[in-house]
Design a protein around this motif. Structure first.
Motif, short mmCIF file in Angstrom:
data_model
loop_
_atom_site.label_atom_id
_atom_site.label_comp_id
_atom_site.label_asym_id
_atom_site.label_seq_id
_atom_site.Cartn_x
_atom_site.Cartn_y
_atom_site.Cartn_z
N TYR A 203 30.29 -11.09 9.21
CA TYR A 203 30.44 -9.79 9.10
C TYR A 203 30.38 -9.37 11.12
O TYR A 203 30.13 -10.49 12.15
N ALA A 204 30.67 -8.65 11.59
CA ALA A 204 29.99 -7.62 12.70
C ALA A 204 28.44 -7.67 13.20
O ALA A 204 27.98 -7.52 12.00
N ASP A 205 28.28 -7.90 14.06
CA ASP A 205 26.69 -7.81 13.99
C ASP A 205 25.90 -7.03 13.62
O ASP A 205 25.24 -6.24 13.12
N SER A 206 26.86 -5.45 14.30
CA SER A 206 26.57 -4.51 14.27
C SER A 206 26.70 -4.15 12.66
O SER A 206 25.80 -2.75 12.20
N VAL A 207 26.71 -4.75 11.81
CA VAL A 207 26.61 -4.07 10.47
C VAL A 207 25.42 -4.64 9.83
O VAL A 207 25.73 -4.67 8.39
#
Length: 121
Positions: free
Chosen positions: A61-65
């Protein structure tokens, strides 16, 4: 040729949830991995989440999600899902499904047409 059909986008208030789906169809192909990318106006397309089709289905996952979004797949249906919770205005973007497949011995990458997700009050 492999076709990817996405569904589930829309308008949601901050803190709300949406579930995106992407179904792959075609003949003589095997999915290696599938994922979701997004592109906001004026920004580059970025990876949101990805899942392999192997046993257990490893994810990234992207860190932002992380902690808010969950990617899953149904191998029998060649379908990948993205459950998005606690949505924020900065999640607003066009979300694209991507599939890396092995087709007649060749590895190819396919994209869906995109589905708009808008997070706004």
């Amino acid at each position: 040729q492999v076709q990817l059909v996405e569904s589930g986008g829309g308008l949601v208030q901050p803190g709300g949830s949406l579930r995106l789906s992407c179904a792959a169809s075609g003949s003589n192909f095997r999915i290696n991995h599938m994922g979701w990318y997004r592109q906001a106006p004026g920004k580059q397309r970025e990876l949101v989440a990805r899942i392999t089709s192997g046993s257990g289905g490893s994810t990234n996952y992207a860190d932002s999600v992380k902690g808010r979004f969950t990617i899953s797949r149904d191998n029998a249906k060649n379908t990948v899902y993205l459950q998005m919770n606690s949505l924020k205005p900065e999640d607003t973007a066009v979300y694209y499904c991507n599939a890396d497949v092995t087709e007649s011995g060749w590895v190819r990458s396919y994209w869906g047409q995109g589905t708009q997700v808008t997070v706004s009050s």
